[in-house]
Design an enzyme around this catalytic site. Sequence first.
Site, PDB file in Angstrom:
ATOM      1  N   HIS A  97       0.792  -1.254   0.151  1.00 42.80           N
ATOM      2  CA  HIS A  97       0.103  -0.052   0.065  1.00 42.80           C
ATOM      3  C   HIS A  97       0.624   1.270  -0.011  1.00 42.80           C
ATOM      4  CE1 HIS A  97      -2.424   2.699   1.751  1.00 42.80           C
ATOM      5  NE2 HIS A  97      -3.471   2.583   1.901  1.00 42.80           N
TER       6      HIS A  97
ATOM      7  N   ARG B   2      -2.449   0.733  -4.674  1.00 42.80           N
ATOM      8  CA  ARG B   2      -2.126  -0.544  -4.597  1.00 42.80           C
ATOM      9  C   ARG B   2      -3.182  -0.980  -5.980  1.00 42.80           C
ATOM     10  NH1 ARG B   2      -6.277  -2.537  -0.536  1.00 42.80           N
ATOM     11  NH2 ARG B   2      -7.198  -0.883   0.340  1.00 42.80           N
TER      12      ARG B   2
ATOM     13  N   CYS C 144      -3.656  12.395  -3.345  1.00 44.83           N
ATOM     14  CA  CYS C 144      -2.304  12.016  -2.199  1.00 44.83           C
ATOM     15  C   CYS C 144      -1.677  11.164  -2.309  1.00 44.83           C
ATOM     16  CB  CYS C 144      -3.151  11.687  -0.700  1.00 44.83           C
ATOM     17  SG  CYS C 144      -4.208   9.530  -0.416  1.00 44.83           S
ATOM     18  N   TYR C 145      -1.769   9.988  -3.150  1.00 41.25           N
ATOM     19  CA  TYR C 145      -0.840   9.244  -3.142  1.00 41.25           C
ATOM     20  C   TYR C 145       0.785  10.048  -4.266  1.00 41.25           C
ATOM     21  CZ  TYR C 145      -3.646   5.406  -1.697  1.00 41.25           C
ATOM     22  OH  TYR C 145      -4.398   5.077  -0.425  1.00 41.25           O
TER      23      TYR C 145
ATOM     24  N   LYS D 293      -6.278  -0.771  -7.602  1.00 39.74           N
ATOM     25  CA  LYS D 293      -7.402   0.176  -7.523  1.00 39.74           C
ATOM     26  C   LYS D 293      -6.868   1.653  -8.181  1.00 39.74           C
ATOM     27  CE  LYS D 293      -8.513   0.465  -3.401  1.00 39.74           C
ATOM     28  NZ  LYS D 293     -10.127  -0.076  -2.271  1.00 39.74           N
TER      29      LYS D 293
ATOM     30  N   HIS E 255      -6.258  16.556   1.374  1.00 35.37           N
ATOM     31  CA  HIS E 255      -5.701  16.124  -0.312  1.00 35.37           C
ATOM     32  C   HIS E 255      -5.124  17.618  -0.332  1.00 35.37           C
ATOM     33  CE1 HIS E 255      -8.568  12.514   0.048  1.00 35.37           C
ATOM     34  NE2 HIS E 255      -7.792  12.464  -0.909  1.00 35.37           N
TER      35      HIS E 255
ATOM     36  N   ASP F 198      -5.358   8.617  -6.566  1.00 34.22           N
ATOM     37  CA  ASP F 198      -5.499   9.394  -5.476  1.00 34.22           C
ATOM     38  C   ASP F 198      -5.025   9.896  -5.878  1.00 34.22           C
ATOM     39  OD1 ASP F 198      -6.519  10.724  -3.520  1.00 34.22           O
ATOM     40  OD2 ASP F 198      -7.496   8.673  -2.481  1.00 34.22           O
TER      41      ASP F 198
ATOM     42  N   ASP G 275     -11.086  18.933  -0.145  1.00 27.35           N
ATOM     43  CA  ASP G 275     -10.031  18.468   2.189  1.00 27.35           C
ATOM     44  C   ASP G 275      -9.137  19.069   1.712  1.00 27.35           C
ATOM     45  OD1 ASP G 275     -10.229  14.740   1.447  1.00 27.35           O
ATOM     46  OD2 ASP G 275      -8.643  16.341   1.830  1.00 27.35           O
TER      47      ASP G 275
ATOM     48  N   ASP H  70      -9.160  14.311  -3.910  1.00 25.54           N
ATOM     49  CA  ASP H  70      -8.927  12.489  -4.165  1.00 25.54           C
ATOM     50  C   ASP H  70      -8.813  13.049  -6.115  1.00 25.54           C
ATOM     51  OD1 ASP H  70      -9.410  10.200  -5.699  1.00 25.54           O
ATOM     52  OD2 ASP H  70     -10.440   9.425  -3.834  1.00 25.54           O
TER      53      ASP H  70
END
Lengths: 342, 494
Positions: free
Chosen positions: B249, B291, B299-300, B294, B428, B297, B425, B418
């Site tokens: 992750h 992952r 934030c990654y 998935k 993020h 996003d 937010d 995201d």
Amino acid sequence: MASSSSSSSEGEGRRAWVPLASRPEFAGVTPLPQDDGPSPVVAIAYRDDFRETMDYFRSLYSSRELSPRSLLLTSLAISVNPANYTVWHFRRQVLEALGADLTEELEFTEGVAKRNAKNYQLWHHRRWVAEKLGPDAASRELEFTRKIFCLDAKNYHAWSHRQWVLQALGGWEDELDYCAQLLKEDVFNHSAWNQRYFVITKSPSLGGLNAMRDSEVDYAIEAIHANPENESPWRYLRGLYNDENEAWLNDSRVHSACLHVLKAKRNFKFALSTLLDLLGLGFKPNQEIKDAITSLRTSDSGEAGSDSDLANSVCSILGREDPMRANYWTWRSSKLPQAAEV
Amino acid sequence: MPIGIAASFRFAGPRKEKKKKLGGARMEPPPPPPPPSGTTVTQRDQWTVEQEVGRIYSFFAQLPPAAQSFALEVQRDNHIEYLTRGLRGLAPSFGSLDASRPWICYWIIHSLALLGEPIDAELEESIIDFLSRCQDPSGGYGGGPGQLPHLATTYAAVNSLITLGGSRSLSSINRDKVHNFLRQMKQPSGGFRMHDGGEIDVRACYTAISVASTLNILDDELAEKVGDFILSCQTYEGGIAGEPGSEAHGGYTFCGLATMILINEADRLDLSRLIDWVVFRQGVECGFQGRVNKLVDGCYSFWQGGACALLQKLHPFGLSEGGEDESTDSIDSSLYAASNVSEQEEQENNLESASPQVDGTCQFKQGGPQSASCSENTGNASYNFHERCAEGGSLFNSSALQQYILLCSQLPEGGFRDKPGKFRDFYHTCYCLSGLTVCQYSQSKHADSPPLPWDVVGPYSNLLEPIHPLHNVVLSKYQEANEFFRVASGFVHL
């Protein structure tokens, strides 16, 4: 007695909040306001029920009252903010002090999970409860996580919990079948592939990775052929041979699978990547594989010409076919042994 | 000049006809066509996101150059307004973050620092005061005044105070008490609990070790067996999981890798497998997923992009640390050969193809001899780590990631999200901006030299402050704190 389930109290809370000050069970409790200081920052404009609940919680928490009404209060506090780890921690202290029936506690957490299944505190609490209940709790835990997976088959917390349950409490018997079922529903469910790896390596009833490897290679390759663009079975296949490079090089099914995908000329980036890994470990490909790779080259400069080395060819093709990782393929190419007459 | 946006980005379905305009209002995009039949949940969800993102990129591609420029601008003023308002007060719905208020502080303060926006003195005082009230008398910081101390909120509080800087802020941290707290959280297995009776995972290791390092209280007792625990969390996929057995992750991979570097045990990880896993997390949408299989996003951008940045600096492939003349290294010379283009060509190539297209995008720049600025200091693993130079170019596709952040995550009215369809937010906003600065500085040959114009997607004014890649704190603030706490270690803190 203890746990008025959070979902009903939350429903009540929204519709007709009865101030705690009016509730007889909290008579004599002096609410303790939060000490945010004279000029608070990131100050939350708490709803009235939220503020009052937390003021009462603070009071009982600071006086360390481990009573039934404290338990009730933690239920209320959790319903206004399930992420408040201090409340959950205090709840555990209260449960222990009261010698409470922890089976009811399982119901309580299920109520919380309905609203937010991705909450760390919920799962940690569940683990604590299950550990205290012991092996008898195993089947209920497995059933609980199964229900969560029906709504979200990749919930990270739920999978960690399920793995912990299996290792601490048991229940391995149907796990491989469960993985197979999930993969039948969605062969791209990487969590299910990961769980499968966990089962074949850790299950006491299966004999371990060495015993399982052979059939699992077939399983992974079948999935690869169905969807060569699916990264999961490729990683799984590699993982089956984790530290066994010799065995990996010598398993003809692996490079045959790569060849099969290459010949179809679509969705072959993982096939090429796998071949690159093999070549890097000294794999000696047969003529058919060499031809398949050569046929993917174009007459672009940089691919033909000086690249007599097959591995370098593979890197070039990947740089073209998988441009997002162009730098990575260049770097892989630079890592290759300089010699390599193939 | 036009920037080719994701021309290779594939559309899974047929193009939709243009919907009739409804008045003068901002047009809603037509609903996406249904996914192809016979697909799984994963495929359908992925397809939906690709449609959304594809629409954004297509729309961008047909804009005139001036509009494209604007679309790629970091909306500094609007972000600052969004962030500052949050610092002062938050709506009732933030009740769900009532146990994470130091995190909210960090997300906001760090974002403002990345944008180069100072915080006024009065507000600074209030922040220091508030965080002091979150500090537990026996050590560590909780999620709010009177809450149990927690490793994550301790990390957030300490990073916030470091970002504010100044002796008042830094001396408000009771180092000895924090040290006690960390020792109490330490487990026999080598890992750490997040709080008294709390969960043990890789996040806990990172937050504990990062804090210990920045406060200069990292000792053998704290570091003992942490490496064993993290190693046990590296999965068959190559990435790192939260606990042994779980899926690899992005968040835990960053945490695990950064921790190993901080305790000087990164070489115990299987770094080639780790690199292979993480580079494949960047998908056709141009952003990173957390992952395998998935969804992307924003934030990654930091968790995965930041992990790549760390890996680039590790030189795991035969180069030893310190002193060695890197010009003779075969890896560097072959990279030089691979990118043997003139600077002018390079410049043109990069401006035209800031997208995951074939040729120009990812000129793998020359590593080259670095001499003095890269010489390794045998001191603090963290302090000198940021000075290490990337081999040249970035492991991940920096311009593509910047595209995703600016066009898909950024909201023109302020804040980041995201992915399209989600709300903005502060979390993020923080991690998209952190990811953005990682991208901008990922190709710098020297720690001291600023990014070149073509390293920055959009106008050069998009350039953010550089961070310390292990702690995600603005570099200059980290350096100030590092000096402060080195001096402080001679003193007993009351």
